[in-house]
Design a protein around this motif. Structure first.
Motif, PDB file in Angstrom:
ATOM      1  N   SER A 148       0.838  -1.193   0.000  1.00 30.91           N
ATOM      2  CA  SER A 148       0.000   0.000   0.000  1.00 30.91           C
ATOM      3  C   SER A 148       0.878   1.250   0.000  1.00 30.91           C
ATOM      4  CB  SER A 148      -0.930  -0.007   1.212  1.00 30.91           C
ATOM      5  OG  SER A 148      -0.177  -0.070   2.408  1.00 30.91           O
ATOM      6  N   PRO A 149       0.354   2.372  -0.504  1.00 35.64           N
ATOM      7  CA  PRO A 149       1.164   3.594  -0.585  1.00 35.64           C
ATOM      8  C   PRO A 149       1.727   4.044   0.753  1.00 35.64           C
ATOM      9  CG  PRO A 149      -0.853   3.825  -1.856  1.00 35.64           C
ATOM     10  CD  PRO A 149      -0.977   2.539  -1.104  1.00 35.64           C
ATOM     11  N   GLU A 150       0.950   3.883   1.832  1.00 33.95           N
ATOM     12  CA  GLU A 150       1.404   4.377   3.131  1.00 33.95           C
ATOM     13  C   GLU A 150       2.523   3.532   3.719  1.00 33.95           C
ATOM     14  OE1 GLU A 150      -2.123   1.665   3.985  1.00 33.95           O
ATOM     15  OE2 GLU A 150      -1.572   3.187   2.502  1.00 33.95           O
ATOM     16  N   GLN A 200       2.830   9.603   4.554  1.00 35.25           N
ATOM     17  CA  GLN A 200       1.390   9.576   4.339  1.00 35.25           C
ATOM     18  C   GLN A 200       0.704   9.055   5.600  1.00 35.25           C
ATOM     19  OE1 GLN A 200      -0.001   7.741   0.719  1.00 35.25           O
ATOM     20  NE2 GLN A 200       1.860   8.273  -0.411  1.00 35.25           N
ATOM     21  N   TRP A 210      -5.682  -3.142   0.382  1.00 37.73           N
ATOM     22  CA  TRP A 210      -5.046  -2.579  -0.810  1.00 37.73           C
ATOM     23  C   TRP A 210      -4.423  -3.692  -1.655  1.00 37.73           C
ATOM     24  CZ3 TRP A 210      -4.210   2.250  -3.137  1.00 37.73           C
ATOM     25  CH2 TRP A 210      -3.235   2.272  -4.129  1.00 37.73           C
ATOM     26  N   ALA A 231       3.260   4.980  -4.841  1.00 41.76           N
ATOM     27  CA  ALA A 231       3.118   6.030  -3.828  1.00 41.76           C
ATOM     28  C   ALA A 231       2.713   7.378  -4.406  1.00 41.76           C
ATOM     29  CB  ALA A 231       4.423   6.169  -3.048  1.00 41.76           C
ATOM     30  N   GLN A 257      -2.027   8.129  -9.051  1.00 40.04           N
ATOM     31  CA  GLN A 257      -3.380   7.810  -8.618  1.00 40.04           C
ATOM     32  C   GLN A 257      -3.582   6.299  -8.640  1.00 40.04           C
ATOM     33  OE1 GLN A 257      -5.846   9.885  -7.403  1.00 40.04           O
ATOM     34  NE2 GLN A 257      -4.086  11.276  -7.339  1.00 40.04           N
ATOM     35  N   PRO A 258      -4.406   5.766  -7.750  1.00 40.67           N
ATOM     36  CA  PRO A 258      -4.639   4.313  -7.732  1.00 40.67           C
ATOM     37  C   PRO A 258      -5.214   3.833  -9.063  1.00 40.67           C
ATOM     38  CG  PRO A 258      -5.491   5.344  -5.744  1.00 40.67           C
ATOM     39  CD  PRO A 258      -5.132   6.459  -6.670  1.00 40.67           C
ATOM     40  N   GLN A 297      -8.299   2.861  -2.239  1.00 42.38           N
ATOM     41  CA  GLN A 297      -8.347   4.238  -1.778  1.00 42.38           C
ATOM     42  C   GLN A 297      -6.970   4.633  -1.252  1.00 42.38           C
ATOM     43  OE1 GLN A 297     -10.863   6.620  -1.705  1.00 42.38           O
ATOM     44  NE2 GLN A 297     -12.050   5.231  -3.002  1.00 42.38           N
ATOM     45  N   LYS A 298      -6.484   5.796  -1.666  1.00 43.33           N
ATOM     46  CA  LYS A 298      -5.166   6.249  -1.203  1.00 43.33           C
ATOM     47  C   LYS A 298      -5.173   6.477   0.309  1.00 43.33           C
ATOM     48  CE  LYS A 298      -1.265   7.259  -3.459  1.00 43.33           C
ATOM     49  NZ  LYS A 298      -1.182   8.460  -4.305  1.00 43.33           N
ATOM     50  N   ASP A 299      -6.297   6.945   0.824  1.00 43.00           N
ATOM     51  CA  ASP A 299      -6.430   7.208   2.255  1.00 43.00           C
ATOM     52  C   ASP A 299      -6.898   5.927   2.948  1.00 43.00           C
ATOM     53  OD1 ASP A 299      -6.658   8.331   4.714  1.00 43.00           O
ATOM     54  OD2 ASP A 299      -8.373   9.610   4.243  1.00 43.00           O
ATOM     55  N   ARG A 341     -10.733   2.935   2.934  1.00 41.34           N
ATOM     56  CA  ARG A 341     -10.871   1.588   2.376  1.00 41.34           C
ATOM     57  C   ARG A 341     -11.889   0.797   3.188  1.00 41.34           C
ATOM     58  NH1 ARG A 341      -4.501   0.821   2.586  1.00 41.34           N
ATOM     59  NH2 ARG A 341      -4.011   2.667   1.311  1.00 41.34           N
TER      60      ARG A 341
END
Length: 316
Positions: free
Chosen positions: A204-206, A212, A225, A257, A260-261, A281-283, A287
């Motif tokens: 996941s990006p975070e 993030q 994710w 990261a 956009q997803p 969802q990035k946040d 999710r």
């Protein structure tokens, strides 16, 4: 005012103690009804090698007294006594896990410092490389994975390495999550500097950019994710980001990261497109949880249909 750097100042880094690179103590062991089918390694006959990864090799074995098939994962390396005790302790927890969509870990044997894990055998191998473009089939596959994830998350177990090669299928068309927990244990004990478990392509990006979400990490949201990336990959028949899974590390990290997803294509149903957006969802707080996703219209409309076989070797 800009401060000048002081070349005469330095900070001494602490020495890492390998013996301390183990998970924190766990809660008391729950009652387990899982009884190991093998009393010793001598009862197991190796048939052939079926896979390698995570610092070990997986063999197809026969339990001679019962003629039952199992997978035996051999983890190479000479672990000290403290590490072996902690591995044994956590695997006892894993042995208590009992769900039709989670691969069973039956037992652990220690032979000359090597850890041997006796695992459930999945005869059709992993879903690595599978292309499932029919939504009813994909919905049923996804429902089974979500069911296993909801069970694990409900028991406070985070997988942290959901990806196609860790999703196995058998002749009964049952899909099971593999390598949960054990990967995290071994990564922490075999490499004291390794605090990040999991394949980068599905992270996941975070987890990649810790700035993030203010540095907070929700492992369950991270699993969702990874699930979303995997399911979209099954549908597309390719890795869903603009770069390949085999791209250089910097390209992968930037794609996950910074961009956009990924989204399901316009040719997919509205339910499937929304399902993927609920996962990717990035946040993290946005999710959906595994329990919520089990009630999503894409999942509820699914019917049990045959899943495609995969030629990939069983993974664990």
């Amino acid at each position: 005012m800009r401060r000048n750097k002081r070349p005469d100042l330095s900070v001494t880094l602490p020495n890492r103690n390998v013996a301390l690179a183990v998970p924190l103590p766990l809660p008391p062991l729950p009652n387990s009804t899982n009884i190991s089918p093998a009393k010793s390694l001598s009862e197991l006959e190796r048939v052939n090698r079926i896979g390698s990864g995570n610092g070990g090799t997986v063999y197809k074995v026969i339990h001679r007294p019962t003629s039952r098939l199992f997978a035996l994962k051999v983890i190479y390396g000479n672990h000290d006594e403290n590490v072996r005790r902690q591995i044994s302790r956590e695997i006892e927890i894993l042995r208590s896990v009992d769900h039709p969509n989670v691969m069973k870990c039956h037992d652990m044997f220690d032979l000359s410092g090597e850890v041997h894990l006796l695992l459930e055998f999945m005869d059709k191998g992993s879903l690595e490389g599978a292309h499932v473009c029919q939504e009813p089939e994909l919905a049923d596959l996804t429902r089974q994975i979500l069911s296993g994830l909801a069970y694990l998350h409900g028991r406070k177990i985070v997988h942290r390495d959901i990806k196609p090669s860790n999703l196995l299928i058998n002749s009964a068309k049952n899909v099971k999550i593999a390598d949960f927990g054990v990967s995290r244990i071994l990564a922490q004990t075999m490499d004291p500097c390794n605090s990040s478990v999991g394949t980068v392509a599905y992270m996941s990006p975070e987890r990649i950019d810790t700035d993030q979400n203010d540095g907070r990490y929700d492992g369950c949201a991270g699993d969702i994710w990874s699930l979303g990336v995997s399911i979209l990959e099954f549908y597309l028949g390719r890795f869903p980001f603009a770069v390949s899974r085999d791209s250089d590390l910097a390209s992968l990290l930037c794609a996950i990261a910074m961009s956009q997803p990924p989204e399901a294509p316009a040719t997919a149903s509205e339910e499937f497109r929304h399902f993927i957006s609920c996962c990717l969802q990035k946040d993290p707080p946005k999710r959906w949880s595994a329990q919520q996703l089990l009630q999503h219209p894409f999942i509820l409309k699914s019917t049990v249909r045959p899943l495609p076989s995969s030629s990939s070797a069983p993974a664990s």
